[in-house]
Every structure is written in C-alpha cells, then in structure tokens.
Write an enzyme that holds these catalytic residues in place. Structure first.
Site, PDB file in Angstrom:
ATOM      1  N   LYS A  22      -2.708  -6.778 -13.247  1.00 16.34           N
ATOM      2  CA  LYS A  22      -2.428  -5.336 -13.311  1.00 16.34           C
ATOM      3  C   LYS A  22      -0.926  -5.078 -13.437  1.00 16.34           C
ATOM      4  O   LYS A  22      -0.492  -4.289 -14.280  1.00 16.34           O
ATOM      5  CB  LYS A  22      -2.987  -4.669 -12.050  1.00 16.34           C
ATOM      6  CG  LYS A  22      -2.779  -3.162 -11.982  1.00 16.34           C
ATOM      7  CD  LYS A  22      -3.802  -2.518 -11.082  1.00 16.34           C
ATOM      8  CE  LYS A  22      -3.421  -2.538  -9.618  1.00 16.34           C
ATOM      9  NZ  LYS A  22      -2.330  -1.599  -9.281  1.00 16.34           N
ATOM     10  N   ARG A  27       3.627  -3.409 -17.089  1.00 18.57           N
ATOM     11  CA  ARG A  27       4.995  -3.693 -17.562  1.00 18.57           C
ATOM     12  C   ARG A  27       5.018  -4.029 -19.043  1.00 18.57           C
ATOM     13  O   ARG A  27       5.965  -3.681 -19.755  1.00 18.57           O
ATOM     14  CB  ARG A  27       5.590  -4.828 -16.726  1.00 18.57           C
ATOM     15  CG  ARG A  27       5.960  -4.366 -15.297  1.00 18.57           C
ATOM     16  CD  ARG A  27       6.026  -5.555 -14.354  1.00 18.57           C
ATOM     17  NE  ARG A  27       6.558  -5.213 -13.040  1.00 18.57           N
ATOM     18  CZ  ARG A  27       5.858  -4.631 -12.060  1.00 18.57           C
ATOM     19  NH1 ARG A  27       4.595  -4.302 -12.252  1.00 18.57           N
ATOM     20  NH2 ARG A  27       6.427  -4.385 -10.886  1.00 18.57           N
ATOM     21  N   GLY A  95       0.332   4.300  -8.517  1.00 13.74           N
ATOM     22  CA  GLY A  95       1.706   4.321  -8.001  1.00 13.74           C
ATOM     23  C   GLY A  95       2.656   3.566  -8.910  1.00 13.74           C
ATOM     24  O   GLY A  95       3.814   3.969  -9.100  1.00 13.74           O
ATOM     25  N   SER A 166       9.732  -3.879  -1.983  1.00 12.96           N
ATOM     26  CA  SER A 166       8.803  -3.241  -2.928  1.00 12.96           C
ATOM     27  C   SER A 166       9.185  -3.558  -4.362  1.00 12.96           C
ATOM     28  O   SER A 166      10.293  -3.252  -4.807  1.00 12.96           O
ATOM     29  CB  SER A 166       8.833  -1.721  -2.724  1.00 12.96           C
ATOM     30  OG  SER A 166       8.301  -1.072  -3.862  1.00 12.96           O
ATOM     31  N   GLN A 168       7.815  -2.131  -6.874  1.00 17.89           N
ATOM     32  CA  GLN A 168       7.850  -0.884  -7.641  1.00 17.89           C
ATOM     33  C   GLN A 168       9.225  -0.242  -7.555  1.00 17.89           C
ATOM     34  O   GLN A 168       9.768   0.244  -8.557  1.00 17.89           O
ATOM     35  CB  GLN A 168       6.773   0.082  -7.134  1.00 17.89           C
ATOM     36  CG  GLN A 168       5.363  -0.443  -7.417  1.00 17.89           C
ATOM     37  CD  GLN A 168       4.276   0.458  -6.908  1.00 17.89           C
ATOM     38  OE1 GLN A 168       4.551   1.502  -6.295  1.00 17.89           O
ATOM     39  NE2 GLN A 168       3.031   0.076  -7.136  1.00 17.89           N
ATOM     40  N   ASP A 314      -1.157  -6.982  -1.401  1.00 17.44           N
ATOM     41  CA  ASP A 314      -2.413  -6.336  -1.796  1.00 17.44           C
ATOM     42  C   ASP A 314      -3.644  -7.050  -1.243  1.00 17.44           C
ATOM     43  O   ASP A 314      -4.772  -6.588  -1.435  1.00 17.44           O
ATOM     44  CB  ASP A 314      -2.512  -6.272  -3.323  1.00 17.44           C
ATOM     45  CG  ASP A 314      -1.483  -5.307  -3.909  1.00 17.44           C
ATOM     46  OD1 ASP A 314      -1.086  -4.356  -3.206  1.00 17.44           O
ATOM     47  OD2 ASP A 314      -1.071  -5.517  -5.065  1.00 17.44           O
ATOM     48  N   ARG A 345      -4.109   1.429   4.736  1.00 17.60           N
ATOM     49  CA  ARG A 345      -5.053   0.297   4.724  1.00 17.60           C
ATOM     50  C   ARG A 345      -5.248  -0.315   6.104  1.00 17.60           C
ATOM     51  O   ARG A 345      -6.247  -1.001   6.322  1.00 17.60           O
ATOM     52  CB  ARG A 345      -4.607  -0.770   3.707  1.00 17.60           C
ATOM     53  CG  ARG A 345      -4.887  -0.341   2.287  1.00 17.60           C
ATOM     54  CD  ARG A 345      -4.591  -1.406   1.262  1.00 17.60           C
ATOM     55  NE  ARG A 345      -5.031  -0.923  -0.052  1.00 17.60           N
ATOM     56  CZ  ARG A 345      -4.572  -1.388  -1.212  1.00 17.60           C
ATOM     57  NH1 ARG A 345      -3.668  -2.345  -1.226  1.00 17.60           N
ATOM     58  NH2 ARG A 345      -5.025  -0.904  -2.340  1.00 17.60           N
ATOM     59  N   ARG A 387      -9.136  -1.702  -3.475  1.00 15.81           N
ATOM     60  CA  ARG A 387      -9.098  -2.992  -2.779  1.00 15.81           C
ATOM     61  C   ARG A 387      -9.918  -2.945  -1.484  1.00 15.81           C
ATOM     62  O   ARG A 387     -10.475  -3.946  -1.053  1.00 15.81           O
ATOM     63  CB  ARG A 387      -7.665  -3.423  -2.522  1.00 15.81           C
ATOM     64  CG  ARG A 387      -6.889  -3.599  -3.824  1.00 15.81           C
ATOM     65  CD  ARG A 387      -5.720  -4.520  -3.706  1.00 15.81           C
ATOM     66  NE  ARG A 387      -4.784  -4.314  -4.794  1.00 15.81           N
ATOM     67  CZ  ARG A 387      -4.913  -4.835  -6.018  1.00 15.81           C
ATOM     68  NH1 ARG A 387      -5.941  -5.607  -6.305  1.00 15.81           N
ATOM     69  NH2 ARG A 387      -4.023  -4.579  -6.949  1.00 15.81           N
TER      70      ARG A 387
HETATM   71  C1  S3P Z   1       3.073  -3.449  -7.575  1.00  7.78           C
HETATM   72  C2  S3P Z   1       3.791  -3.574  -6.423  1.00  7.78           C
HETATM   73  C3  S3P Z   1       3.210  -3.459  -5.083  1.00  7.78           C
HETATM   74  C4  S3P Z   1       1.701  -3.594  -5.100  1.00  7.78           C
HETATM   75  C5  S3P Z   1       1.064  -2.814  -6.208  1.00  7.78           C
HETATM   76  C6  S3P Z   1       1.616  -3.230  -7.559  1.00  7.78           C
HETATM   77  C7  S3P Z   1       3.775  -3.574  -8.865  1.00  7.78           C
HETATM   78  O1  S3P Z   1       3.528  -2.175  -4.573  1.00  7.78           O
HETATM   79  O2  S3P Z   1       1.157  -3.186  -3.867  1.00  7.78           O
HETATM   80  O3  S3P Z   1      -0.340  -3.011  -6.198  1.00  7.78           O
HETATM   81  O4  S3P Z   1       3.111  -3.730  -9.916  1.00  7.78           O
HETATM   82  O5  S3P Z   1       5.016  -3.514  -8.848  1.00  7.78           O
HETATM   83  P1  S3P Z   1       4.913  -1.906  -3.765  1.00  7.78           P
HETATM   84  O6  S3P Z   1       6.042  -2.104  -4.683  1.00  7.78           O
HETATM   85  O7  S3P Z   1       4.784  -0.478  -3.315  1.00  7.78           O
HETATM   86  O8  S3P Z   1       4.874  -2.870  -2.621  1.00  7.78           O
END
Ligand code: S3P
Length: 431
Positions: A22, A27, A95, A166, A168, A314, A345, A387
């Site tokens: 994913k 990306r 997110g 993180s 993200q 995750d 969670r 999940r």
């Molecule tokens: C992800 C980063 C993680 C992960 C999410 C996917 C990503 O989140 O939990 O399922 O693709 O960068 P966080 O960056 O909030 O930890």
C-alpha cells in the site's frame, strides 16, 4: 459483506500471493505524477486507499491509464505540471493520501482543499501542518484536523526534528522539500518506513540518508519509474499469524516485501517461538522481496517497545490476537501512535478481544495480554478499521465457534480479496 461470519478452521495450507504494498503504491502514483515522462507500475494495490490517491491525482490533471486492476501507466507532468483541481480533493479514509499530498501541494503555484470522510477528519494533521508552515506553507486546518485549505507558495528548505516516528510526516516534508529553495532535513526519532527515500533516489533526486537523518535537495526534474510493487508485508501478516495459530497449518506467502523498516512483526514472532522461513530473496524495484513460510507454532509472550514499534506499527491488532494464544504475558509499550490510526487501535482491540474472552489490559501507550486463553463466539465491531477487521477474522479462525465481524467492507481499504484468499487456505469452509 458488511458482516462476515468466520468459523473456526482446520489447518491452513497453500502458497499464495498478497496484493501490492500500500505504501509503495501510493508513492509510485504520486512520484510518477511528478516525473518527466511515463512511469510503468505493475503489482499496484487497487485498494480503497490507493484508489483515493489515484482519483486525487487525476483531479490534479494527471493522466493515469489502468491496463488492468494492478498494471498502470502514469503520464508524469513534471515537477511543475500539476493543475489546480476544480473541487476539493477527497482523500476518503486514507491518511497517507492526505498527508503526502499536503507536502506536494504546499509548494505548488495554486491552491486547493484536501478533505475526506468522517474517520479521516478525526485524525491529527498538526503533525504535518506545523512543520510545513515552518517551511513557509500557507495551510488552514480546523483545530488541527482536515479539511486542509492549502494555498501553494514558495517554500524554504528547513531542518526538522520529529517528535513522532511517522513515515507519513517524514514523507510529507521530503516531498515539500523537493519544492524548497534549499536542502530540507528530517531528523527522525525512529526508523519509519523509507519507501519515499528509496523511490526518490531511484528517480534521480539528491537524497542523503545518514542514520535517522534524511536530507533532500530541491529538484527540478525526476526520472520516471518502471516498478513492480512487492507484496505488502502488512497484508501478509494476517495470513502468517493465521498460519501460526491454526493447528496443523503450513502457509507460504510469495513475493513479500521485506524492507527492514517493515519487518518488526517477523522479528517479534520469531522471538515468540514462531517457525518462519525466508526463502528466494531477491531485489525488486529497489526493495528486497522473499517467500515467507510459517508452520503452526507454540508461542510464548514477549515484550515489545522502542524502535521495533515503528517497524511493525500496522501489525499490532494481529499481534494482539497472536498474544492471546501465547503462553505468558505479552507487553506492548511505546506504541501510543496506535491511538491515532484509523481508530484508537488500543481501545478497539481491547474491546473486541475481551468480548471473545481474551485477557487484555489497555495501557496509555500499548496493552498487556495474558495468555493463552480460549477465544469464544462473539459479534465484534471493526469500527470501519480494515486492520482491526482482518485481525478479528484471524481470531475467529481459532475461536471455539462462529465470530461475526461487523462492518467488514473496510477490509478493501488495504486488502481486497482477503476473505477469498483466507478461504482458499482453509480446509474447512467459512461462511
Ligand atoms: C504509512 C505510514 C504509517 C502507517 C500507514 C502507512 C505510509 O503511518 O501506519 O499505514 O505509507 O507512510 P504513520 O506515518 O502515521 O505512522
């Protein structure tokens, strides 16, 4: 499939592949859109979250051809080729879509709004809006939440020290850094997944990784990609834990990405006594992939904290299920981030597993499970969290009678076809 009735299963057997990763699928779409030229992507994950990214990029003027569900061509528009969308961009429940796109959009020559469904509007966005504002971005949020109203601007290269591990957040800042007037450094507090860095390096961006510090230089162009996306280890996790817990099982998942920033669960399961082998390791699109095999195993409780947490962030819902069947205590700490995922969670898994008879105590930054305990028939709620839904389905396989998982459609956010794949491994049918 709003409600999924999962019956206890006999041994699981077989060799399967899981859908594409994913994180890498998101990306590949985003970076392919910014490249000079066309990118070819196979093994793309056609899940709800990734299709949200695809729709947003199309609304930004990017032409994306889907040859079939998993093979696509992205006609990159160059670093400055995105166009103002005519309506707010809907990130749905994703997110990753919202946070990474915010980084890209902060440096454009136009404005736009990022929004999503009620679940996404509850998730914290200050973690990206504040550091992006330090770079000069103009972003309005609503009390730290989306919708995000972004007015694209010239950005300043900035040195960021993150207080949350993180990927993200890191990725949003690195993507914004491509549009800045000088280098952007992100100092991480833990080893968050590094797919953005790997793809940017493959596309010719000047990116320098020193330990947990990542620096990216502004980029005027990126090379297009030719990428086969590895199988998602976070999806494989559900099948692997199912194979470990259901007596008599032997399950192989082929072609799974084993990037070390993603394999914390494999390390933890091994330390719990799991029989797992990694075979046929090879390189694919800048990532290592391998075939993972598990055999049903007696597990023992384990303590998990520190850097391992982000490497399996995750996987905690399904780890909690494994812990209910392990001998002794499993203690999870340093995992407060679990409270701001698709659901809280920690609270959600505690409620659902207790309903099935598990001994699980919530902690502010984790949980404690005492096992082994038999799991009983129950109706449990995924709360719209993919999940959680899959972890509870795995719990259903080892329960003493049928477990009904409510609101199971959300599984398609990350793992379309999960139910069919699990059914194909199961020697006794599931409803
Ligand atoms: C992800 C980063 C993680 C992960 C999410 C996917 C990503 O989140 O939990 O399922 O693709 O960068 P966080 O960056 O909030 O930890």
């Amino acid at each position: 499939m709003t409600e999924w009735a999962v019956r206890p299963s006999g041994g699981l057997h077989g060799r399967v592949c899981v859908p594409g990763d994913k994180s890498i699928s998101h990306r590949a779409l985003m970076l392919g859109s910014l490249a000079d030229g066309t990118s070819q992507v196979s093994g793309f994950l056609p899940s709800g979250d990734c299709l949200a990214t695809l729709a947003c990029l199309r609304a930004l003027g990017v032409q994306i051809e889907m040859h079939d569900a998993t093979t696509l061509t992205v006609h990159g528009r160059g670093m400055r080729g995105l166009r103002a969308p005519s309506a707010p961009l809907d990130c749905v429940r994703s997110g990753t879509t919202m946070r990474l796109l915010a980084g890209i959009l902060a440096g454009q020559a136009f404005g736009c709004t990022l929004t999503g469904d009620s679940q996404l509007l509850r998730r914290p966005m200050r973690r990206i809006t504040e550091p992006l504002r330090q770079m000069g971005a103009e972003i309005e949020d609503t009390d730290g939440h989306a919708p995000l109203v972004i007015r694209g601007r010239a950005l300043r290269g900035t040195d960021h020290s993150l207080d949350v591990a993180s990927a993200q957040v890191k990725s949003a800042l690195l993507l914004a850094g491509l549009y800045a007037d000088g280098p952007t450094t992100v100092r991480q507090c833990g080893p968050a997944r590094d797919h953005t860095e790997r793809l940017l390096a493959a596309m010719g961006a000047a990116i320098d990784v020193r330990g947990l510090d990542v620096t990216v230089a502004p980029a005027s162009s990126l090379h297009p990609l030719s990428l086969r996306v590895p199988g998602d280890v976070s999806s494989a996790a559900f099948l692997l834990v199912a194979g470990l817990l259901v007596a008599g099982s032997q399950v192989t998942v082929e072609g799974v990405g084993i990037n070390p920033t993603r394999t914390g669960l494999l390390d933890v399961l091994r330390s719990m006594g799991a029989s797992i082998t990694v075979e046929n390791e090879q390189q694919q699109g800048g990532e290592s992939v391998a075939d993972l095999t598990v055999w049903a195993s007696e597990l023992a409780g384990v303590e998990i904290g520190g850097d391992r947490v982000v490497r399996m962030i995750d996987e905690f819902p399904v780890l909690a299920v494994a812990a209910t069947q392990a001998q002794g205590k499993t203690v999870v700490r340093d995992a407060g981030e679990l409270r701001v995922k698709e659901t809280d969670r920690i609270a959600a898994i505690v409620i659902a597993l207790r309903r099935m008879g598990a001994q699980i105590e919530p902690q502010p930054d984790g949980f404690v499970v005492s096992g082994p305990t038999p799991l009983h028939a129950a109706t449990v709620d995924s709360l719209g969290d993919h999940r959680l839904a899959m972890a509870l389905a795995v719990a259903g396989l080892v329960a003493d009678a049928e477990v009904v998982v409510r609101d199971a459609d959300c599984i398609a956010d990350s793992f379309p076809g999960f139910e069919e794949l699990l059914r194909s491994l199961s020697s006794r049918g599931m409803a």
